[in-house]
Motif scaffolding. Structure first.
Motif, PDB file in Angstrom:
ATOM      1  N   GLY A  77      -1.353  28.909  -7.677  1.00  0.00           N
ATOM      2  CA  GLY A  77      -1.616  28.214  -6.429  1.00  0.00           C
ATOM      3  C   GLY A  77      -0.968  26.848  -6.327  1.00  0.00           C
ATOM      4  O   GLY A  77      -1.451  25.974  -5.607  1.00  0.00           O
ATOM      5  N   LEU A  78       0.133  26.641  -7.063  1.00  0.00           N
ATOM      6  CA  LEU A  78       0.777  25.331  -7.002  1.00  0.00           C
ATOM      7  C   LEU A  78       1.747  25.266  -5.828  1.00  0.00           C
ATOM      8  O   LEU A  78       2.343  26.261  -5.438  1.00  0.00           O
ATOM      9  CB  LEU A  78       1.545  25.069  -8.305  1.00  0.00           C
TER      10      LEU A  78
ATOM     11  N   GLY B 249      14.463  21.185  -4.685  1.00  0.00           N
ATOM     12  CA  GLY B 249      15.291  22.105  -3.919  1.00  0.00           C
ATOM     13  C   GLY B 249      15.497  23.421  -4.668  1.00  0.00           C
ATOM     14  O   GLY B 249      15.457  24.509  -4.087  1.00  0.00           O
ATOM     15  N   THR B 250      15.706  23.308  -5.964  1.00  0.00           N
ATOM     16  CA  THR B 250      15.916  24.509  -6.789  1.00  0.00           C
ATOM     17  C   THR B 250      14.654  25.359  -6.814  1.00  0.00           C
ATOM     18  O   THR B 250      14.726  26.594  -6.750  1.00  0.00           O
ATOM     19  CB  THR B 250      16.288  24.091  -8.223  1.00  0.00           C
ATOM     20  N   VAL B 251      13.510  24.690  -6.915  1.00  0.00           N
ATOM     21  CA  VAL B 251      12.228  25.408  -6.894  1.00  0.00           C
ATOM     22  C   VAL B 251      12.136  26.236  -5.623  1.00  0.00           C
ATOM     23  O   VAL B 251      11.836  27.443  -5.654  1.00  0.00           O
ATOM     24  CB  VAL B 251      11.041  24.419  -6.982  1.00  0.00           C
ATOM     25  N   LYS B 252      12.428  25.603  -4.499  1.00  0.00           N
ATOM     26  CA  LYS B 252      12.299  26.303  -3.221  1.00  0.00           C
ATOM     27  C   LYS B 252      13.230  27.500  -3.140  1.00  0.00           C
ATOM     28  O   LYS B 252      12.826  28.595  -2.726  1.00  0.00           O
ATOM     29  CB  LYS B 252      12.612  25.342  -2.068  1.00  0.00           C
ATOM     30  N   THR B 253      14.496  27.286  -3.526  1.00  0.00           N
ATOM     31  CA  THR B 253      15.444  28.387  -3.355  1.00  0.00           C
ATOM     32  C   THR B 253      15.154  29.517  -4.341  1.00  0.00           C
ATOM     33  O   THR B 253      15.292  30.699  -4.008  1.00  0.00           O
ATOM     34  CB  THR B 253      16.900  27.913  -3.499  1.00  0.00           C
ATOM     35  N   ARG B 254      14.776  29.203  -5.556  1.00  0.00           N
ATOM     36  CA  ARG B 254      14.468  30.271  -6.519  1.00  0.00           C
ATOM     37  C   ARG B 254      13.266  31.093  -6.072  1.00  0.00           C
ATOM     38  O   ARG B 254      13.264  32.317  -6.182  1.00  0.00           O
ATOM     39  CB  ARG B 254      14.198  29.680  -7.905  1.00  0.00           C
TER      40      ARG B 254
ATOM     41  N   ASP C  48       1.589  29.636   0.544  1.00  0.00           N
ATOM     42  CA  ASP C  48       0.773  28.424   0.670  1.00  0.00           C
ATOM     43  C   ASP C  48       1.256  27.360  -0.313  1.00  0.00           C
ATOM     44  O   ASP C  48       0.464  26.669  -0.951  1.00  0.00           O
ATOM     45  CB  ASP C  48      -0.709  28.757   0.438  1.00  0.00           C
ATOM     46  N   ALA C  49       2.581  27.274  -0.423  1.00  0.00           N
ATOM     47  CA  ALA C  49       3.174  26.353  -1.390  1.00  0.00           C
ATOM     48  C   ALA C  49       3.870  25.167  -0.726  1.00  0.00           C
ATOM     49  O   ALA C  49       4.489  24.358  -1.400  1.00  0.00           O
ATOM     50  CB  ALA C  49       4.181  27.104  -2.265  1.00  0.00           C
TER      51      ALA C  49
ATOM     52  N   ASP D 157       2.180  19.341   3.334  1.00  0.00           N
ATOM     53  CA  ASP D 157       1.560  19.299   4.664  1.00  0.00           C
ATOM     54  C   ASP D 157       2.570  19.149   5.785  1.00  0.00           C
ATOM     55  O   ASP D 157       2.481  19.799   6.818  1.00  0.00           O
ATOM     56  CB  ASP D 157       0.564  18.131   4.752  1.00  0.00           C
ATOM     57  N   ARG D 158       3.569  18.286   5.562  1.00  0.00           N
ATOM     58  CA  ARG D 158       4.536  18.011   6.617  1.00  0.00           C
ATOM     59  C   ARG D 158       5.340  19.268   6.942  1.00  0.00           C
ATOM     60  O   ARG D 158       5.517  19.638   8.096  1.00  0.00           O
ATOM     61  CB  ARG D 158       5.465  16.874   6.167  1.00  0.00           C
ATOM     62  N   GLU D 159       5.849  19.905   5.890  1.00  0.00           N
ATOM     63  CA  GLU D 159       6.638  21.125   6.074  1.00  0.00           C
ATOM     64  C   GLU D 159       5.809  22.192   6.760  1.00  0.00           C
ATOM     65  O   GLU D 159       6.277  22.905   7.649  1.00  0.00           O
ATOM     66  CB  GLU D 159       7.090  21.670   4.710  1.00  0.00           C
TER      67      GLU D 159
END
Lengths: 187, 287
Positions: free
Chosen positions: A154-155, A169-174, B18-19, B22-24
């Motif tokens: 749940g992170l 950014g890498t976290v998001k794309t992966r 749910d990651a 808040d803004r995004e």
């Protein structure tokens, strides 16, 4: 999975629950509690919290059953989504107060401007779930680990970046790549 | 599609998990209200979510969890079947799409966007509410502990009140007796300032009280006697009542007609068979 052989039974049981049958809720419990508890245990550290998650989920099922539109959806899928949401609630509350005995109100009727909307219907079968699992295990390790942190712990993206040292950014794309791969498995 | 839209698309999987921060999340929710394509993609990601949840191994819960869970669940009030309509000021762009979707699939309008918002807001408020409940529970628990302690104290007080009440009842009986005899006792050299009064009734016994008797050490107490037929007969030990007065209500063994005097001596705390000299208080019955 024997359970999946009778999705209509779940629908019928849920209909009875919606009509106020505690016995039907008991039968849903017997059919699905191990799945709910399994996910809860996977996500929250403390046994007592996992048990509370199970209780929260079934309380919400009881409460929301009359609103659930089950014509084309999976009761099991709905229950699993509830489980994850309730487990996340507990995880986040627990992070705010590590040592305390927790009670998280499963029915947030706290004067919010909008009432909680009707339960979302999810179409997913046990077969789908098997495919997702296989695809998850086949993911590149760096994608799988980040997705695991997001889904099972749940992170948020930022929390994952902080925890792992991987750039945001890498976290998001992966994570997105991982989700797209898993989505393909369901197509 | 535009570059801006790609940006939203990037956020979708995070939103499903749910990651997002808040803004995004708020930005995406605003966008979702008017974008069918993103709604559809989100739905697919939500199925992945469900799949991930179901991909975990089953774990049998402890046996006692079943009863607890069902009891708690069925205590909750069930919602009504008719869904309430939520009119969002910004959802006008969606309504046509919703109607189209409804007609084709028979599904009710989805309120995805503010479901997620309400759910996360509710989670935060729930946590805060839960904490306020926890504090109230702590207060309630310590109040209960105090109350238990007080109950114990009250029980003891009640016990001693009952004893006093019994004494008082006997006293009243004596004092309202028709054959009541009153005897005034005078302090003797060892207690010159002491004054005592005894009420005797053949039918209802003896009531005695005195004041200004010297305090005795803990192992001693005053004892009341009647002299009947020339012999001292014990009535009982005199005790200090709640008001600090020395009183005794007791029964009269010998026949009242044989009693000639009433006397008080200091004795060992448990009392004596015969009075120990000197006499402290004594009064003669009227002839």
């Amino acid at each position: 999975m024997a359970r999946d052989a009778h999705p209509d039974l779940d629908v019928e049981l849920l209909r009875q629950v919606a009509a106020g049958s505690a016995e039907a809720l008991g039968r849903l419990y017997d059919r699905h509690a191990a799945k709910v508890y399994g996910l809860a245990r996977r996500m929250v550290a403390r046994l007592e919290d996992a048990e509370e998650v199970v209780q929260d989920v079934f309380a919400q099922i009881w409460r929301d059953a009359p609103r659930y539109r089950h014509e084309r959806a999976s009761v099991a899928g709905w229950m699993i989504m509830l489980t994850r949401t309730r487990a996340i609630d507990r995880l986040r509350a627990r992070r705010a107060r590590p040592d305390q005995r927790m009670t998280v109100d499963p029915s947030p009727s706290l004067g919010l401007v909008s009432d909680e909307p009707d339960p979302e219907a999810i179409t997913i079968s046990a077969q789908d779930a098997r495919q997702v699992r296989a695809a998850l295990e086949a993911l590149p390790a760096e994608q799988r680990s980040l997705l695991t942190l997001a889904y099972y712990e749940g992170l948020s993206h930022s929390e994952i970046a902080e925890k792992t040292g991987v750039a945001l950014g890498t976290v998001k794309t992966r994570i997105r790549s991982a989700m797209i791969t898993l989505r393909e498995a369901l197509a | 599609m535009s570059a801006a839209h790609d940006e939203y698309a990037l956020l979708l999987s995070g939103y499903a998990l749910d990651a997002l921060d808040d803004r995004e999340r708020r930005r995406l929710e605003d966008h979702l209200r008017t974008c069918d394509q993103c709604q559809a993609e989100l739905e697919e990601f939500r199925r992945v979510n469900a799949g991930l949840g179901m991909a975990v191994d089953d774990v049998a819960p402890p046996a006692e969890l079943r009863a607890k869970t069902l009891a708690r669940a069925t205590a909750v009030e069930q919602r009504l079947a008719e869904p309430r309509t939520f009119i969002s000021p910004r959802s006008s762009g969606r309504r046509a799409a919703d109607r189209r979707r409804d007609d084709s699939s028979g599904r009710q309008p989805r309120a995805l966007v503010w479901f997620a918002a309400a759910a996360s807001l509710a989670a935060v408020i729930s946590a805060a509410y839960a904490w306020s409940l926890r504090d109230q529970l702590r207060t309630a628990q310590s109040t209960v502990a105090d109350a238990s302690q007080r109950a114990l104290t009250l029980a003891r007080e009640l016990e001693s009140l009952r004893t006093e009440s019994a004494v008082l009842t006997r006293t009243v009986r004596v004092l309202i007796a028709p054959d009541l005899l009153r005897v005034d006792l005078k302090g003797q050299p060892t207690a010159p300032n002491a004054i005592g009064r005894a009420f005797l009734s053949a039918s209802n016994g003896v009531f005695f009280n005195a004041h200004d008797l010297p305090a005795l050490p803990a192992d001693k107490a005053y004892q009341l006697w009647v002299i009947a037929g020339g012999k001292p007969v014990s009535v009982g030990m005199i005790s200090v009542d709640a008001g600090g007065a020395l009183t005794l209500a007791g029964s009269l063994e010998p026949a009242l007609s044989t009693v000639t005097a009433v006397a008080v001596t200091a004795e060992p705390a448990g009392g004596s068979q015969a009075p120990t000299m000197p006499i402290v208080l004594i009064g003669q019955l009227p002839k």
